[in-house]
Design a protein around this motif. Structure first.
Motif, PDB file in Angstrom:
ATOM      1  N   TRP A 187       0.806  -1.215   0.000  1.00  0.00           N
ATOM      2  CA  TRP A 187       0.000   0.000   0.000  1.00  0.00           C
ATOM      3  C   TRP A 187       0.844   1.272   0.000  1.00  0.00           C
ATOM      4  CZ3 TRP A 187      -5.033  -1.224  -0.607  1.00  0.00           C
ATOM      5  CH2 TRP A 187      -5.443  -2.494  -0.197  1.00  0.00           C
ATOM      6  N   LEU A 188       2.155   1.147  -0.094  1.00  0.00           N
ATOM      7  CA  LEU A 188       3.046   2.305  -0.065  1.00  0.00           C
ATOM      8  C   LEU A 188       3.987   2.267  -1.256  1.00  0.00           C
ATOM      9  CD1 LEU A 188       3.940   2.073   3.712  1.00  0.00           C
ATOM     10  CD2 LEU A 188       2.583   3.891   2.686  1.00  0.00           C
ATOM     11  N   ALA A 189       4.303   3.431  -1.776  1.00  0.00           N
ATOM     12  CA  ALA A 189       5.274   3.560  -2.863  1.00  0.00           C
ATOM     13  C   ALA A 189       6.074   4.835  -2.629  1.00  0.00           C
ATOM     14  CB  ALA A 189       4.578   3.599  -4.218  1.00  0.00           C
ATOM     15  N   ASN A 190       7.388   4.702  -2.573  1.00  0.00           N
ATOM     16  CA  ASN A 190       8.260   5.857  -2.309  1.00  0.00           C
ATOM     17  C   ASN A 190       7.860   6.587  -1.028  1.00  0.00           C
ATOM     18  OD1 ASN A 190       9.765   5.428  -4.715  1.00  0.00           O
ATOM     19  ND2 ASN A 190       8.131   6.459  -5.882  1.00  0.00           N
ATOM     20  N   GLY A 191       7.454   5.797  -0.046  1.00  0.00           N
ATOM     21  CA  GLY A 191       7.120   6.396   1.231  1.00  0.00           C
ATOM     22  C   GLY A 191       5.753   7.014   1.312  1.00  0.00           C
ATOM     23  N   GLN A 192       4.989   6.917   0.261  1.00  0.00           N
ATOM     24  CA  GLN A 192       3.668   7.544   0.250  1.00  0.00           C
ATOM     25  C   GLN A 192       2.576   6.488   0.058  1.00  0.00           C
ATOM     26  OE1 GLN A 192       3.512  10.602  -2.724  1.00  0.00           O
ATOM     27  NE2 GLN A 192       5.446  11.536  -2.093  1.00  0.00           N
ATOM     28  N   PRO A 193       1.451   6.644   0.731  1.00  0.00           N
ATOM     29  CA  PRO A 193       0.319   5.740   0.472  1.00  0.00           C
ATOM     30  C   PRO A 193      -0.098   5.835  -0.988  1.00  0.00           C
ATOM     31  CG  PRO A 193      -0.059   7.044   2.446  1.00  0.00           C
ATOM     32  CD  PRO A 193       1.138   7.637   1.770  1.00  0.00           C
ATOM     33  N   THR A 194      -0.404   4.683  -1.579  1.00  0.00           N
ATOM     34  CA  THR A 194      -0.816   4.657  -2.980  1.00  0.00           C
ATOM     35  C   THR A 194      -2.274   5.110  -3.114  1.00  0.00           C
ATOM     36  OG1 THR A 194      -1.591   2.387  -2.777  1.00  0.00           O
ATOM     37  CG2 THR A 194       0.730   2.702  -3.401  1.00  0.00           C
ATOM     38  N   PRO A 195      -2.697   5.435  -4.332  1.00  0.00           N
ATOM     39  CA  PRO A 195      -4.128   5.727  -4.537  1.00  0.00           C
ATOM     40  C   PRO A 195      -5.025   4.586  -4.071  1.00  0.00           C
ATOM     41  CG  PRO A 195      -2.873   6.419  -6.449  1.00  0.00           C
ATOM     42  CD  PRO A 195      -1.912   5.677  -5.558  1.00  0.00           C
ATOM     43  N   GLN A 196      -4.515   3.340  -4.168  1.00  0.00           N
ATOM     44  CA  GLN A 196      -5.305   2.195  -3.717  1.00  0.00           C
ATOM     45  C   GLN A 196      -5.553   2.254  -2.204  1.00  0.00           C
ATOM     46  OE1 GLN A 196      -2.416  -0.526  -5.386  1.00  0.00           O
ATOM     47  NE2 GLN A 196      -3.991  -1.421  -6.705  1.00  0.00           N
ATOM     48  N   ALA A 197      -4.553   2.756  -1.476  1.00  0.00           N
ATOM     49  CA  ALA A 197      -4.716   2.882  -0.026  1.00  0.00           C
ATOM     50  C   ALA A 197      -5.835   3.854   0.302  1.00  0.00           C
ATOM     51  CB  ALA A 197      -3.408   3.343   0.613  1.00  0.00           C
ATOM     52  N   TYR A 198      -5.881   4.955  -0.399  1.00  0.00           N
ATOM     53  CA  TYR A 198      -6.933   5.942  -0.142  1.00  0.00           C
ATOM     54  C   TYR A 198      -8.288   5.440  -0.631  1.00  0.00           C
ATOM     55  CZ  TYR A 198      -3.648   9.344   1.574  1.00  0.00           C
ATOM     56  OH  TYR A 198      -2.704   9.978   2.347  1.00  0.00           O
ATOM     57  N   LEU A 206      -9.184   2.312  -0.514  1.00  0.00           N
ATOM     58  CA  LEU A 206      -9.612   1.401   0.536  1.00  0.00           C
ATOM     59  C   LEU A 206     -10.157   2.178   1.725  1.00  0.00           C
ATOM     60  CD1 LEU A 206      -9.901  -1.391   1.774  1.00  0.00           C
ATOM     61  CD2 LEU A 206      -7.514  -1.243   2.523  1.00  0.00           C
ATOM     62  N   MET A 207      -9.490   3.268   2.094  1.00  0.00           N
ATOM     63  CA  MET A 207      -9.978   4.065   3.217  1.00  0.00           C
ATOM     64  C   MET A 207     -11.357   4.645   2.937  1.00  0.00           C
ATOM     65  SD  MET A 207      -8.065   3.895   5.786  1.00  0.00           S
ATOM     66  CE  MET A 207      -8.668   5.280   6.751  1.00  0.00           C
ATOM     67  N   GLN A 208     -11.575   5.061   1.695  1.00  0.00           N
ATOM     68  CA  GLN A 208     -12.899   5.564   1.325  1.00  0.00           C
ATOM     69  C   GLN A 208     -13.958   4.482   1.533  1.00  0.00           C
ATOM     70  OE1 GLN A 208     -13.242   6.340  -2.838  1.00  0.00           O
ATOM     71  NE2 GLN A 208     -15.396   6.936  -2.732  1.00  0.00           N
ATOM     72  N   ILE A 209     -13.643   3.258   1.141  1.00  0.00           N
ATOM     73  CA  ILE A 209     -14.585   2.141   1.278  1.00  0.00           C
ATOM     74  C   ILE A 209     -14.823   1.824   2.754  1.00  0.00           C
ATOM     75  CG2 ILE A 209     -14.895  -0.315   0.822  1.00  0.00           C
ATOM     76  CD1 ILE A 209     -13.246   0.168  -1.790  1.00  0.00           C
TER      77      ILE A 209
END
Length: 551
Positions: A73-84, A86-89
């Motif tokens: 869920w992280l790329a280059n130290g940042q949450p990916t769009p997929q992480a956000y 999932l949080m929306q869901i």
């Protein structure tokens, strides 16, 4: 309602401006830290964050081991769009009657905020590992709840034994990450039946009613009747208007029980399974004064029950709603036959399970179960041994070919008790037979089946808890026609002839028909009307309490 995904991506971009970047070497450090965290917990299953054990530990170990401990869920130290995404869901979990607090939402948000602050490498490493594990566990837990429910029905006092759905959640998560299909993957886990989706909408509607202030209660007092005037009728009008049973354009300050109000009361009564007589008596007043919070909890409980059902109910299947006293024969998604049923008494509850109808018996004998013989019949026989003859029964000692018919007058019934009852009662086919003209058999450990009845007048009652556990059907011949349609080696003429005769006839089905004996106290009917029923077996409260608890 969900916000469009592009708005979340904009929010993601703005948040990402505050997040520190991590080098490729540091990415490897995160992977190493994940590996160490996973390996240390492999044998004792002690994966925890903030002293709280993660919910899906075995699946987490498999998931990260399969991907060589790389972050999901992280790329280059940042949450990916997929992480956000999932949080929306997860923030919308309450749309399905689930509690988002079960999915680490607070812990994840706290770590996202902390990542915005200046941090050293060690702090970033710990936060990154925590965040990845929390997000993966949230996906696995939420997905499992959509698939199988949050509560295990086998651990309830009244078990629900219908065969729950199962899948490989690790594969679902891996595929969702690899194909960027978080929302689609989770949506595919929820029940596919229209009844579930309709109840999700009903939950939203009743929460909207709550947000508007709910509904007022109606003061206790004598029955309110059509055409009378009473100050309490103003309360009744406001109550029915708040729940949508009385049109909003109706005058609310009138004390008169006029025709529009009569129709509104009757409509309310019908959708609550009450006598539809437009009279606000004790039962109707009690239903009116159930609060909106309880109705919401009731809907949530029944959404959970939908999640306990098998994936495939069957192209042609029978569904019995115990609490609704009703049976539906469904063919290719369409209700082909609807009828009232009689279910078990409150002290002899009809069980919840799924079976497979394989045959029916025309003009059946009734082999009285031993439990009924000793509890119901023995006290009668002690007073009146002629009861057996009057009801066209026979009394036997022994079983099968070795059984011997006994003259009931030769038995000293006062010396027989439930612990030494050696007999078997059998009622011959005929008009007094408790099975009526036909019984529908789907072998099961509960010895429960569908059957006709010799007391059809009981179907006129609103509350129909009269049986000893089996289900009496209101339209036995119509049901038999559907069950046997192109499903027996007997011709239609031969079947009709068998019904006209008095001899017992067993008819085997060419294609078994699934039978689902269920318990719904809230659902949406085919006209889109939200229905509520009294919890006749007191099964809602236990489930509601378990749903309210967090992990």
């Amino acid at each position: 309602m969900k916000q469009p995904l592009h708005k979340f991506l904009i929010a993601l971009t703005s948040i990402a401006l505050f997040l520190p970047e991590i080098s490729a070497a540091e990415d490897l450090s995160v992977a190493e830290s994940l590996r160490e965290r996973i390996e240390s917990a492999t044998e004792i299953l002690d994966l925890s964050i903030d002293n709280q054990p993660l919910n899906s530990q075995k699946d987490l170990i498999t998931f990260y081991s399969d991907r060589q401990f790389t972050k999901a869920w992280l790329a280059n130290g940042q949450p990916t769009p997929q992480a956000y995404q999932l949080m929306q869901i997860l923030n919308s979990a309450d749309q399905h009657g689930l509690n988002k607090s079960n999915y680490h939402v607070t812990a994840i948000n706290e770590r996202l905020e902390r990542l915005k602050a200046p941090l050293n490498e060690s702090e970033i490493l710990i936060l990154s590992v925590d965040l990845d594990l929390l997000l993966s566990d949230a996906f696995l837990t939420y997905g499992t709840h959509l698939l199988q429910g949050q509560v295990n029905p086998q651990k309830l006092q009244s078990k629900w034994d219908t065969g729950r759905r199962a899948t490989d959640m690790v594969k679902i998560l891996s595929d969702a990450i690899n194909t960027n299909s978080i929302e689609q993957s989770l949506n595919e886990l929820m029940p596919k039946q229209p009844g579930y989706r309709s109840l999700v909408q009903a939950l939203a509607d009743y929460r909207a009613i709550k947000d508007r202030g709910g509904w007022p209660s109606v003061t206790e007092g004598p029955s309110l009747r059509p055409n009378e005037k009473n100050p309490r009728i103003i309360e009744l009008r406001k109550r029915l208007a708040a729940s949508g049973d009385l049109p909003n354009d109706t005058v609310l300050d009138s004390k008169e029980f006029d025709q529009p109000l009569q129709q509104a009361v009757k409509y309310f009564q019908k959708r609550h399974g009450l006598e539809a007589d437009s009279i606000v008596g004790r039962a109707t007043l009690e239903a009116l004064n159930v609060g909106v919070d309880h109705r919401i909890a009731q809907i949530r409980a029944n959404l959970e029950r939908w999640r306990w059902l098998p994936e495939d109910l069957g192209a042609r299947h029978i569904m019995v709603n115990i609490a609704g006293f009703a049976l539906d024969f469904v063919g290719n998604g369409e209700v082909l036959l609807h009828m009232p049923v009689i279910v078990g008494k409150t002290y002899r509850e009809t069980p919840i399970f799924t079976g497979s109808m394989t045959y029916l018996v025309i003009n059946p004998s009734w082999y009285v179960p031993n439990s009924i013989a000793v509890k119901d019949k023995l006290p009668i026989l002690a007073r009146d041994p002629y009861y057996i003859e009057r009801n066209h029964m026979k009394l036997y000692r022994g079983w099968g070919a070795n059984r011997t018919e006994i003259n009931p007058l030769s038995v000293n019934w006062r010396q027989v008790n439930p612990n030494n009852f050696p007999f078997r009662l059998v009622q011959k086919p005929g008009p007094k037979n408790a099975m009526g003209k036909v019984k529908f058999m789907f072998p099961n450990p509960h010895n429960v089946y569908l059957h006709d009845t010799s007391e059809p007048s009981l179907f006129n009652r609103v509350d129909r808890t009269f049986s000893s556990g089996c289900i009496r059907v209101g339209k036995p011949f119509a049901l038999a026609n559907l069950v046997l349609e192109n499903n027996s080696r007997m011709t239609p003429d031969a079947i009709r002839e068998a019904f006209d005769q008095s001899d017992q006839k067993t008819v085997t089905l060419l294609n078994p028909i699934p039978v689902h004996i269920l318990y719904w106290t809230a659902w949406v009917d085919l006209e889109g009307v939200v229905q509520f029923r009294r919890d006749i077996y007191n099964r809602d409260d236990e489930l509601i309490q378990k749903l309210q608890k967090s992990f």
